[in-house]
Motif scaffolding. Structure first.
Motif, PDB file in Angstrom:
ATOM      1  N   UNK A 421      -8.139 -13.440   0.488  1.00 67.10           N
ATOM      2  CA  UNK A 421      -8.614 -12.724  -0.696  1.00 67.10           C
ATOM      3  C   UNK A 421      -8.249 -11.247  -0.620  1.00 67.10           C
ATOM      4  N   UNK A 422      -8.411 -10.680   0.564  1.00 65.19           N
ATOM      5  CA  UNK A 422      -8.045  -9.266   0.727  1.00 65.19           C
ATOM      6  C   UNK A 422      -6.544  -9.074   0.501  1.00 65.19           C
ATOM      7  N   UNK A 423      -5.737 -10.007   1.024  1.00 58.99           N
ATOM      8  CA  UNK A 423      -4.302  -9.935   0.776  1.00 58.99           C
ATOM      9  C   UNK A 423      -3.971 -10.069  -0.696  1.00 58.99           C
ATOM     10  N   UNK A 424      -4.745 -10.906  -1.406  1.00 62.51           N
ATOM     11  CA  UNK A 424      -4.537 -11.057  -2.844  1.00 62.51           C
ATOM     12  C   UNK A 424      -4.848  -9.758  -3.579  1.00 62.51           C
ATOM     13  N   UNK A 425      -5.928  -9.075  -3.172  1.00 60.75           N
ATOM     14  CA  UNK A 425      -6.269  -7.787  -3.776  1.00 60.75           C
ATOM     15  C   UNK A 425      -5.202  -6.731  -3.483  1.00 60.75           C
ATOM     16  N   UNK A 426      -4.683  -6.753  -2.245  1.00 58.47           N
ATOM     17  CA  UNK A 426      -3.633  -5.800  -1.888  1.00 58.47           C
ATOM     18  C   UNK A 426      -2.366  -6.037  -2.699  1.00 58.47           C
ATOM     19  N   UNK A 427      -2.009  -7.321  -2.909  1.00 63.97           N
ATOM     20  CA  UNK A 427      -0.812  -7.630  -3.690  1.00 63.97           C
ATOM     21  C   UNK A 427      -0.991  -7.214  -5.149  1.00 63.97           C
ATOM     22  N   UNK A 428      -2.188  -7.425  -5.695  1.00 66.29           N
ATOM     23  CA  UNK A 428      -2.443  -7.006  -7.072  1.00 66.29           C
ATOM     24  C   UNK A 428      -2.393  -5.486  -7.193  1.00 66.29           C
ATOM     25  N   UNK A 429      -2.939  -4.803  -6.201  1.00 68.57           N
ATOM     26  CA  UNK A 429      -2.874  -3.338  -6.218  1.00 68.57           C
ATOM     27  C   UNK A 429      -1.434  -2.845  -6.115  1.00 68.57           C
ATOM     28  N   UNK A 430      -0.621  -3.525  -5.274  1.00 69.20           N
ATOM     29  CA  UNK A 430       0.790  -3.155  -5.150  1.00 69.20           C
ATOM     30  C   UNK A 430       1.534  -3.381  -6.459  1.00 69.20           C
ATOM     31  N   UNK A 431       1.168  -4.441  -7.183  1.00 69.04           N
ATOM     32  CA  UNK A 431       1.785  -4.689  -8.489  1.00 69.04           C
ATOM     33  C   UNK A 431       1.490  -3.542  -9.448  1.00 69.04           C
ATOM     34  N   UNK A 432       0.256  -3.068  -9.444  1.00 70.01           N
ATOM     35  CA  UNK A 432      -0.111  -1.949 -10.309  1.00 70.01           C
ATOM     36  C   UNK A 432       0.649  -0.680  -9.926  1.00 70.01           C
ATOM     37  N   UNK A 433       0.805  -0.471  -8.606  1.00 62.65           N
ATOM     38  CA  UNK A 433       1.543   0.713  -8.135  1.00 62.65           C
ATOM     39  C   UNK A 433       2.993   0.662  -8.610  1.00 62.65           C
TER      40      UNK A 433
END
Length: 523
Positions: A421-433
């Motif tokens: 789940x944390x990796x999923x949040x990190x990937x979503x944040x990277x997409x926004x970046x």
């Protein structure tokens, strides 16, 4: 040029040279000369407009004047065709005249478009001292008669196509993609079937046996999630390949336009060298007549040598960039770009598919499917089996079995779910970046293009016409002795700097457009 076709036409129709044929040759020569004047006058007009590259002038002239020459020849040929095939009274006089005109016009038209530009290149005063003149002439002949040239002349689209087809990095990524596509079928792989045989004194009798087979299964959700993960990995690799292709196309475009800029700069330096050579000759004349001193001669010669040195540097830079483009194409043969391409790349306002954002989105989806896979593995495994045994030497006792594999300690698996789940949040944040950076870069590049457009507009509407006028006026006054060499050099140097600055701004504009196309995903 026209006499060749007229003589061949008479010979093919088995006609002697007569008075009427001679009149036909006179009319024919007039048409052929007019076609030549059409080409030569346009060549001279392009030279007056400031196009100093001989090859560019010739190619543009042939392209623009091709239609008028062909129309002139067609009209004349069709007009004399009834006379050539006439059998009525007086046809003996008409046929030789029409035959000469039709045959001569055909040969004159072809040779005017091929031979006349070559003769112009041979006798052009501004090109007579250039070492590259023979290469220019040969290339013109080969291009005009549609014979394969020694060097492969590539358009930008052809260079991009060759690069994407021959690049080894792209091929490696393609193999990786094919390997991952093949692995998608492994998502539903089951554990090996367990087969056991128990024989001996199983019951009271001396010999009995038990034959059993057992198959284990993971939860069905695991197989579905694993298939999604493998498919998503294929999508991620596909997007990575798209980015590699995008970067490769970007590098090819940049290198192509850099070569085009150096070629234009090379032509500009050659024009400078021609002007300063004239200045050297004028300075020598003035020195011999006592109108100037030796210092003026030395200064003019020094400035010309400086231009010569810049030409040498530009030639080396051009060769190095050609080698770089050749390396991008994975080609061992020398190449030649299309030098008639406009240095200012067209600017499009359309939006493409940003490959960096697309990759970030696919990576976010992959993280989500990995989380689903970890959740599915928290569910119990299950198994089924079948057995056949003998009891007291009686055969054929069969039974079925089944069971569940229940995890007693779920804490490790829950920890893996939390990490996913944390990796999923990190990937979503990277997409926004990535999306934010992309939008910011596009805005910055569009603003830079607007600024560069204003700069180019200033050069085209104001600076370049003034520079042309300054060059013509200054050289005329220096040749007439109205100004000294120092004033001549300062004024002409300013004009050449304006022209070079315009080329640099064109290159900056094109490179900015190319970078914008990279972020927008436009090829």
């Amino acid at each position: 040029m026209s006499a060749i076709g007229g003589i061949i036409a008479l010979w093919m129709r088995d006609m002697p040279f007569s008075i009427s044929a001679g009149v036909g040759f006179i009319a024919l020569f007039g048409v052929a000369v007019l076609n030549g004047i059409v080409l030569i006058s346009y060549l001279n007009d392009l030279e007056k407009e400031g196009i100093t590259d001989l090859r560019e002038r010739i190619m543009r002239t042939v392209e623009v004047r091709f239609r008028p020459v062909i129309i002139t020849a067609t009209v004349a040929s069709l007009g004399f065709l009834p006379m050539a095939i006439s059998n009525s009274g007086g046809a003996e006089v008409q046929r030789p005249l029409a035959t000469v005109v039709i045959g001569g016009i055909l040969s004159a038209t072809l040779l005017t478009l091929v031979v006349l530009p070559v003769l112009y290149a041979l006798f052009a005063k501004k090109e007579s001292n250039r070492p590259s003149a023979p290469k220019t002439i040969v290339s013109i002949i080969l291009l005009l008669i549609v014979v394969s040239p020694t060097y492969a002349q590539l358009s930008l689209n052809q260079a991009i196509e060759r690069t994407t087809q021959q690049n080894l990095t792209l091929k490696t990524t393609q193999y990786t993609l094919q390997s991952q596509q093949a692995l998608v079928g492994s998502a539903w792989q089951l554990p090996k079937l367990s087969v056991d045989l128990l024989a001996g004194q199983v019951q009271a009798r001396p010999f009995d046996y038990t034959l059993s087979a057992m198959q284990d299964f993971e939860p069905f959700g695991v197989y579905r999630s694993r298939a999604k993960v493998l498919t998503q990995q294929v999508n991620v690799t596909q997007k990575q390949q798209d980015i590699q292709r995008n970067e490769l196309v970007f590098n090819v475009k940049q290198q192509y336009y850099q070569i085009l800029y150096l070629y234009r700069l090379q032509q500009l330096l050659k024009a400078q060298d021609t002007l300063y050579q004239r200045a050297v000759d004028a300075a020598n004349v003035r020195y011999k007549t006592g109108e100037s001193n030796q210092l003026e001669v030395m200064a003019s010669e020094t400035n010309r040598r400086e231009i010569k040195n810049r030409q040498i540097v530009a030639d080396r830079d051009l060769q190095m960039n050609y080698l770089s483009l050749q390396a991008l194409l994975y080609s061992n043969e020398p190449i030649l770009i299309d030098t008639l391409l406009n240095l200012q790349r067209p600017y499009t306002t359309q939006d493409g598919n940003n490959r960096y954002v697309a990759l970030a989105e696919e990576e976010a989806k992959l993280s989500s499917t990995l989380t689903d896979l970890e959740r599915a593995q928290l569910k119990p495994d299950w198994r089924v089996g079948i057995a056949n045994q003998s009891i007291e030497n009686r055969l054929g006792f069969t039974y079925l079995s089944g069971g569940l594999g229940i995890p007693l300690n779920t804490k490790p698996q829950k920890a893996r779910i939390k990490a996913a789940r944390i990796g999923e949040q990190a990937a979503e944040n990277q997409r926004k970046v990535v999306q934010f950076q992309t939008e910011a870069n596009v805005k910055i590049l569009r603003e830079s293009l607007n600024k560069l457009q204003n700069t180019l507009q200033y050069y085209e509407q104001s600076a370049l016409p003034q520079a042309d006028l300054l060059l013509k006026t200054t050289y005329k006054q220096f040749r007439l002795g109205d100004i000294e060499y120092v004033e001549f050099f300062q004024n002409t140097r300013q004009a050449w700097q304006i022209r070079e600055a315009y080329l640099s701004e064109q290159l900056r504009f094109s490179q900015t457009v190319i970078e914008l196309e990279k972020w927008l995903g436009i090829e």
